[in-house]
Design an enzyme around this catalytic site. Structure first.
Site, PDB file in Angstrom:
ATOM      1  N   ALA A 201       8.650  -4.332  12.160  1.00 20.90           N
ATOM      2  CA  ALA A 201       8.931  -5.078  10.926  1.00 20.90           C
ATOM      3  C   ALA A 201      10.429  -5.302  10.722  1.00 20.90           C
ATOM      4  O   ALA A 201      10.843  -6.388  10.314  1.00 20.90           O
ATOM      5  CB  ALA A 201       8.337  -4.329   9.728  1.00 20.90           C
TER       6      ALA A 201
ATOM      7  N   CYS B  82      -2.882  13.902 -14.746  1.00 20.61           N
ATOM      8  CA  CYS B  82      -3.704  15.098 -14.967  1.00 20.61           C
ATOM      9  C   CYS B  82      -5.053  14.930 -14.267  1.00 20.61           C
ATOM     10  O   CYS B  82      -5.697  13.883 -14.377  1.00 20.61           O
ATOM     11  CB  CYS B  82      -3.916  15.316 -16.462  1.00 20.61           C
ATOM     12  SG  CYS B  82      -5.001  16.723 -16.760  1.00 20.61           S
TER      13      CYS B  82
ATOM     14  N   GLU C 206       0.853  -3.890  16.981  1.00 17.02           N
ATOM     15  CA  GLU C 206      -0.509  -3.772  17.521  1.00 17.02           C
ATOM     16  C   GLU C 206      -1.477  -4.722  16.826  1.00 17.02           C
ATOM     17  O   GLU C 206      -1.240  -5.121  15.685  1.00 17.02           O
ATOM     18  CB  GLU C 206      -0.992  -2.338  17.345  1.00 17.02           C
ATOM     19  CG  GLU C 206      -0.158  -1.414  18.214  1.00 17.02           C
ATOM     20  CD  GLU C 206      -0.576   0.023  18.157  1.00 17.02           C
ATOM     21  OE1 GLU C 206      -1.719   0.288  17.737  1.00 17.02           O
ATOM     22  OE2 GLU C 206       0.255   0.849  18.523  1.00 17.02           O
TER      23      GLU C 206
ATOM     24  N   GLN D  68       0.850  -1.199   0.000  1.00 19.41           N
ATOM     25  CA  GLN D  68       0.000   0.000   0.000  1.00 19.41           C
ATOM     26  C   GLN D  68       0.881   1.243   0.000  1.00 19.41           C
ATOM     27  O   GLN D  68       0.384   2.359  -0.081  1.00 19.41           O
ATOM     28  CB  GLN D  68      -0.896  -0.004   1.237  1.00 19.41           C
ATOM     29  CG  GLN D  68      -1.869  -1.168   1.264  1.00 19.41           C
ATOM     30  CD  GLN D  68      -2.442  -1.367   2.665  1.00 19.41           C
ATOM     31  OE1 GLN D  68      -3.418  -0.744   3.041  1.00 19.41           O
ATOM     32  NE2 GLN D  68      -1.833  -2.230   3.450  1.00 19.41           N
TER      33      GLN D  68
ATOM     34  N   HIS E 209      -1.731   1.360  -4.172  1.00 13.99           N
ATOM     35  CA  HIS E 209      -2.175   2.745  -3.963  1.00 13.99           C
ATOM     36  C   HIS E 209      -1.362   3.747  -4.780  1.00 13.99           C
ATOM     37  O   HIS E 209      -1.373   4.950  -4.485  1.00 13.99           O
ATOM     38  CB  HIS E 209      -2.147   3.099  -2.459  1.00 13.99           C
ATOM     39  CG  HIS E 209      -3.203   2.390  -1.668  1.00 13.99           C
ATOM     40  ND1 HIS E 209      -3.191   2.282  -0.303  1.00 13.99           N
ATOM     41  CD2 HIS E 209      -4.322   1.734  -2.074  1.00 13.99           C
ATOM     42  CE1 HIS E 209      -4.252   1.593   0.106  1.00 13.99           C
ATOM     43  NE2 HIS E 209      -4.943   1.247  -0.952  1.00 13.99           N
TER      44      HIS E 209
HETATM   45  P1  OAD Z   1      -1.416   3.005   8.765  1.00 11.30           P
HETATM   46  O1  OAD Z   1      -0.720   4.271   9.092  1.00 11.30           O
HETATM   47  O2  OAD Z   1      -2.896   2.955   8.826  1.00 11.30           O
HETATM   48  O3  OAD Z   1      -0.928   1.875   9.760  1.00 11.30           O
HETATM   49  C1  OAD Z   1       0.397   1.605  10.046  1.00 11.30           C
HETATM   50  C2  OAD Z   1       0.430   0.281  10.783  1.00 11.30           C
HETATM   51  O4  OAD Z   1       1.779  -0.066  10.974  1.00 11.30           O
HETATM   52  C3  OAD Z   1      -0.227   0.281  12.173  1.00 11.30           C
HETATM   53  O5  OAD Z   1      -1.029  -0.880  12.294  1.00 11.30           O
HETATM   54  C4  OAD Z   1       0.961   0.233  13.143  1.00 11.30           C
HETATM   55  O6  OAD Z   1       0.659  -0.505  14.320  1.00 11.30           O
HETATM   56  C5  OAD Z   1       1.985  -0.483  12.308  1.00 11.30           C
HETATM   57  N1  OAD Z   1       3.364  -0.124  12.610  1.00 11.30           N
HETATM   58  C6  OAD Z   1       3.875   1.051  13.013  1.00 11.30           C
HETATM   59  N2  OAD Z   1       5.196   0.996  13.102  1.00 11.30           N
HETATM   60  C7  OAD Z   1       5.555  -0.264  12.734  1.00 11.30           C
HETATM   61  C8  OAD Z   1       6.791  -0.949  12.578  1.00 11.30           C
HETATM   62  N3  OAD Z   1       7.938  -0.352  12.844  1.00 11.30           N
HETATM   63  N4  OAD Z   1       6.756  -2.228  12.156  1.00 11.30           N
HETATM   64  C9  OAD Z   1       5.599  -2.860  11.874  1.00 11.30           C
HETATM   65  N5  OAD Z   1       4.401  -2.259  11.987  1.00 11.30           N
HETATM   66  C10 OAD Z   1       4.380  -0.984  12.405  1.00 11.30           C
HETATM   67  O7  OAD Z   1      -0.855   2.521   7.365  1.00 11.30           O
HETATM   68  P2  OAD Z   1      -1.498   1.547   6.291  1.00 11.30           P
HETATM   69  O8  OAD Z   1      -2.216   0.413   6.950  1.00 11.30           O
HETATM   70  O9  OAD Z   1      -0.455   1.243   5.313  1.00 11.30           O
HETATM   71  O10 OAD Z   1      -4.028   4.853   1.547  1.00 11.30           O
HETATM   72  O11 OAD Z   1      -2.555   2.500   5.637  1.00 11.30           O
HETATM   73  C11 OAD Z   1      -3.293   2.017   4.566  1.00 11.30           C
HETATM   74  C12 OAD Z   1      -3.638   3.120   3.657  1.00 11.30           C
HETATM   75  O12 OAD Z   1      -4.364   4.126   4.337  1.00 11.30           O
HETATM   76  C13 OAD Z   1      -2.484   3.893   3.047  1.00 11.30           C
HETATM   77  O13 OAD Z   1      -1.920   3.247   1.938  1.00 11.30           O
HETATM   78  C14 OAD Z   1      -3.131   5.131   2.636  1.00 11.30           C
HETATM   79  C15 OAD Z   1      -3.867   5.399   3.910  1.00 11.30           C
HETATM   80  O14 OAD Z   1      -4.861   6.244   3.838  1.00 11.30           O
HETATM   81  C16 OAD Z   1      -4.363   5.810   0.684  1.00 11.30           C
HETATM   82  O15 OAD Z   1      -3.862   6.907   0.689  1.00 11.30           O
HETATM   83  C17 OAD Z   1      -5.406   5.367  -0.294  1.00 11.30           C
END
Ligand code: OAD
Length: 232
Positions: free
Chosen positions: A218, A114, A202, A86, A106
């Site tokens: 990670a 554009c 989490e 993502q 994404h």
């Molecule tokens: P989030 O910011 O929602 O979530 C990040 C996740 O990573 C959380 O569950 C944290 O607990 C976890 N986390 C934080 N630090 C970490 C680490 N060091 N190692 C492992 N895990 C860790 O990000 P996404 O789930 O990627 O989409 O968000 C999904 C989508 O929502 C994004 O691609 C974006 C956003 O809106 C769009 O813009 C369409």
């Protein structure tokens, strides 16, 4: 061995790229979830571009971390492999994972599109809001915003991979798994006796379906998991 990996913002967190939700998610007191929308761009394209330009700059200055490197190592070991990320950054690619093994569901932050005619180009400039060379409308970042459709070609690549066979190993790392399609792909990919490993400090909506939940970062967990897979 057939492997399917899904990553989210948490995988790039240890490279210094802020996640969307949780600690450090806000930018100038603004919620990214409200900036990453077509409505926000229509209202204030300058503000939206400023946010993306700052993220581009941060990504350019960042380096892939041990999690990105472990995923590349796993891809090189597996007979068949697909990563769905993502993340709109290029850190998986810069860790050596080949383009045909990556689906950026994404989009790509270094792409522009554009806002009127859809013309696409790779443009890393951030001096001023770019204009379309074809129709002169404002160009927008080449990412998927809330409420927008996922790119059809990339969806097809995932469907093709899932249709070709079940996976012995599915890893979902660093994502809140907010979107139903993330959970759906992970569950569909896993073979009946396969592993579904979640790497996230989490709990998430995916946790209850995981065969292993690794509550570590990670960059700490993935190298260990990959080494275990390779030696077993
Ligand atoms: P989030 O910011 O929602 O979530 C990040 C996740 O990573 C959380 O569950 C944290 O607990 C976890 N986390 C934080 N630090 C970490 C680490 N060091 N190692 C492992 N895990 C860790 O990000 P996404 O789930 O990627 O989409 O968000 C999904 C989508 O929502 C994004 O691609 C974006 C956003 O809106 C769009 O813009 C369409």
């Amino acid at each position: 061995m057939r492997v399917f990996v899904i990553t989210g913002a948490g995988v790039s967190a240890e490279s210094g790229i802020p996640t969307f939700r949780g600690k450090g998610g806000y930018w100038r007191n603004l919620d990214p979830a409200k900036l990453a929308t077509p409505e926000a761009f229509a209202r204030d394209p300058k503000l939206v571009w400023e946010w993306y330009c700052e993220r581009r700059q941060r990504i350019r200055n960042a380096q892939p971390n041990a999690a990105h490197e472990a995923i590349t190592k796993l891809a090189n070991h597996a007979a068949e492999f697909l990563l769905v990320t993502q993340n709109v950054d290029d850190l998986h690619a810069r860790a050596g994972l080949r383009a045909e093994k990556i689906v950026q569901i994404h989009g790509d932050i270094f792409g522009t599109r554009c806002s009127r005619c859809g013309f696409k180009e790779h443009n890393e400039e951030c001096e001023e809001i770019p204009r379309c060379p074809k129709c002169d409308a404002l160009m927008r970042p080449g990412v998927v915003w809330f409420g927008e459709q996922l790119p059809w070609n990339e969806l097809q690549r995932i469907e093709n991979y899932l249709d070709r066979g079940a996976c012995d190993l599915v890893i979902v790392a660093g994502t809140t798994a907010t979107f139903g399609y993330i959970i759906d792909w992970a569950l569909r990919a896993r073979a009946p006796n396969g592993e579904l490993i979640e790497v996230n400090p989490e709990a998430t909506p995916l946790s209850e379906f995981a065969t292993q939940r690794i509550r570590e970062s990670a960059a700490v967990a993935l190298p260990k998991i990959v080494d275990q897979v390779i030696t077993s």
